[in-house]
Scaffold this motif. Structure first.
Motif, PDB file in Angstrom:
ATOM      1  N   ASP A 130      62.376  53.552  53.103  1.00 54.20           N
ATOM      2  CA  ASP A 130      62.986  52.575  53.243  1.00 54.20           C
ATOM      3  C   ASP A 130      61.533  51.520  53.042  1.00 54.20           C
ATOM      4  N   ALA A 131      60.230  51.558  53.006  1.00 54.28           N
ATOM      5  CA  ALA A 131      59.485  50.790  53.281  1.00 54.28           C
ATOM      6  C   ALA A 131      58.380  51.375  51.725  1.00 54.28           C
ATOM      7  N   ALA A 132      58.646  52.460  51.362  1.00 51.58           N
ATOM      8  CA  ALA A 132      58.409  53.207  50.076  1.00 51.58           C
ATOM      9  C   ALA A 132      59.316  52.733  49.184  1.00 51.58           C
ATOM     10  N   GLY A 133      60.512  52.906  49.394  1.00 55.30           N
ATOM     11  CA  GLY A 133      61.358  52.065  48.389  1.00 55.30           C
ATOM     12  C   GLY A 133      60.906  50.354  47.986  1.00 55.30           C
ATOM     13  N   ILE A 134      61.325  49.899  49.129  1.00 52.61           N
ATOM     14  CA  ILE A 134      61.747  48.216  48.837  1.00 52.61           C
ATOM     15  C   ILE A 134      59.556  48.073  48.227  1.00 52.61           C
ATOM     16  N   CYS A 135      58.731  48.426  48.762  1.00 51.81           N
ATOM     17  CA  CYS A 135      57.821  48.388  48.256  1.00 51.81           C
ATOM     18  C   CYS A 135      57.363  48.541  46.614  1.00 51.81           C
ATOM     19  N   LEU A 143      50.866  51.509  52.396  1.00 54.66           N
ATOM     20  CA  LEU A 143      50.008  52.534  53.121  1.00 54.66           C
ATOM     21  C   LEU A 143      50.561  52.298  54.412  1.00 54.66           C
ATOM     22  N   LEU A 144      51.305  53.658  54.786  1.00 56.61           N
ATOM     23  CA  LEU A 144      52.465  54.028  56.070  1.00 56.61           C
ATOM     24  C   LEU A 144      51.133  54.728  57.091  1.00 56.61           C
ATOM     25  N   VAL A 175      52.556  55.212  47.150  1.00 56.15           N
ATOM     26  CA  VAL A 175      52.788  55.671  48.528  1.00 56.15           C
ATOM     27  C   VAL A 175      51.992  56.379  48.762  1.00 56.15           C
ATOM     28  N   GLN A 176      51.185  56.004  49.613  1.00 55.74           N
ATOM     29  CA  GLN A 176      50.440  56.631  51.077  1.00 55.74           C
ATOM     30  C   GLN A 176      50.475  56.822  52.319  1.00 55.74           C
ATOM     31  N   LEU A 177      50.079  57.764  53.090  1.00 55.21           N
ATOM     32  CA  LEU A 177      50.799  57.906  54.892  1.00 55.21           C
ATOM     33  C   LEU A 177      49.200  57.865  55.170  1.00 55.21           C
ATOM     34  N   LEU A 178      48.937  57.298  55.940  1.00 57.33           N
ATOM     35  CA  LEU A 178      47.413  57.614  56.765  1.00 57.33           C
ATOM     36  C   LEU A 178      47.358  57.998  57.816  1.00 57.33           C
ATOM     37  N   ASP A 179      46.508  59.129  58.407  1.00 58.84           N
ATOM     38  CA  ASP A 179      46.512  60.314  59.532  1.00 58.84           C
ATOM     39  C   ASP A 179      47.275  58.839  60.856  1.00 58.84           C
TER      40      ASP A 179
END
Length: 415
Positions: A130-135, A143-144, A175-179
């Motif tokens: 959801d966050a990736a898409g809406i951003c 940055l997730l 779209v990036q995923l944090l540790d």
């Protein structure tokens, strides 16, 4: 592994490209993301199964495990949400207001992306999508930072989304995923002022409180949901029963689930025995005041803490009140300014309740579960804001933008 600041710099570069991307390019990427989710569902579910197994071994609650669990249907739902988002109007470039000033200057206020949006969230892999898409649709890089309990699920989802975005011709670093294995990544994200434009926490009260109080990056607060249903003296009791039961039991683990029931004394004798029986059949434990307890030995004595609790479980607090103002006073004391509902056939009571209750959403003869971006027709939401600045309530695409003024003249100078 890159540091948070390094990831944020890559996000800023991606955001620069996204800010000028056409609607067609962004919508193509969203549809590609949806297709990729469906085609790669088995690897997503395999990763999720590992997270769920670890959660069970770790003794996490059923509510948390429910939020964590993905199924074929839930992955398909996330893909559908992305397609629906692609069909929505692009907020970027929308003219909020405009005019020609007396001196001939043309003034326009237009929507622009924030830039880099950080999202900190707990245990819900669907938030990753959801966050990736809406951003992306609103021209922002994301940055997730999910929870460690969903680390494998989020990693699988992010890999799928990044591949799809790159394949559609947009930067994968959108779209990036944090540790999620260390709290340091959250601390670094909260301190990345100048690299991250806004931070949005989604989760429990302790997470939100920590982000709001410790972040130097501007925060949009998405609050907890201690939501109330108030059954007025003029309520249709059949309607009240159905709405209350749906508000509590349709899904236990969401922020728009009812956590407290208030019943006017004039209808308590007629309503509470039916309601308590319905709760018992649904497996809901009622934590009631002395007046509620008088109707059933199964009711657990309610403490002051109970009335202020977001249970996210098969529990609800309940009290009998002598008037509508008393109900409002109770809500003001214990509510979280998320969603409050009144069940009444009185137009006057409905007007008084909606005017006096301070909440992001107020329902009249409708379930609290409708406070949702999808149910409101906004598409997937980034969260439900309970603050009063910038955005309040379900945050759709327009709420993921800021504005700037474009002023056009013909050589104008100020005298």
């Amino acid at each position: 592994m890159l540091t948070v600041n390094e990831q944020a710099r890559l996000a800023r570069e991606a955001a620069t490209e996204l800010a000028t991307a056409t609607r067609a390019a962004k919508d193509n990427a969203l549809r590609a993301m949806a297709d990729a989710l469906l085609s790669r569902t088995p690897e997503i579910l395999e990763a999720n199964a590992a997270d769920v197994a670890a959660a069970r071994e770790g003794g996490l609650t059923d509510a948390i495990i429910d939020r964590l669990t993905l199924t074929d249907g839930r992955v398909a739902g996330m893909a559908d949400a992305l397609r629906q988002m692609a069909a929505l109007p692009d907020p970027v470039g929308e003219v909020v207001r405009g005019s020609t000033l007396p001196n001939g200057l043309e003034l326009r206020q237009i929507r622009v992306p924030f830039g880099v949006v950080g999202i900190v969230y707990e245990g819900r892999p669907n938030v990753t999508v959801d966050a990736a898409g809406i951003c992306l649709k609103s021209g922002n890089a994301a940055l997730l930072r999910g929870s460690s309990s969903a680390a494998k699920s989020n990693a699988a989802l992010t890999a799928v989304l990044r591949d799809a975005i790159a394949g559609a011709g947009l930067p994968a670093d959108a779209v990036q995923l944090l540790d999620a294995t260390t709290r340091d990544s959250v601390k670094e994200l909260m301190r990345a002022r100048g690299l991250v434009d806004v931070l949005i926490p989604r989760g429990g009260a302790s997470l939100i409180k920590a982000v709001v109080e410790e972040s130097t990056v501007p925060v949009i607060e998405t609050g907890v949901g201690n939501c109330h249903v108030y059954v007025d003296a003029a309520a249709d009791l059949d309607k009240a029963l159905a709405v209350t039961l749906n508000s509590k039991t349709q899904r236990l683990s969401t922020c728009n689930t009812a956590e407290s029931l208030l019943v006017h004394a004039d209808v308590a004798d007629a309503f509470l025995p039916r309601m308590l029986a319905a709760f018992a059949d649904a497996g809901v434990t009622v934590h009631g005041d002395d007046r509620v307890r008088s109707y059933s030995d199964a009711v657990v004595p309610a403490t002051d803490e109970d009335f202020g609790t977001e249970y996210l479980s098969a529990d609800i607090s309940a009290a009998v009140v002598d008037s509508l103002p008393a109900a409002v006073q109770h809500i003001r004391r214990y509510g979280s300014q998320h969603t409050e509902a009144i069940i009444t056939e009185s137009v006057g009571a409905a007007r008084e309740f909606t005017a006096r209750v301070d909440a992001a959403a107020v329902m009249v003869n409708a379930s609290t579960r409708f406070t949702d971006g999808g149910e409101f027709g906004f598409g997937a939401e980034i969260g439900i804001s309970t603050q009063k600045l910038h955005a309040r309530g379900p945050m759709g695409l327009p709420e993921l933008t800021s504005t700037k003024y474009v002023v056009t003249g013909e050589g104008h100078v100020r005298s």
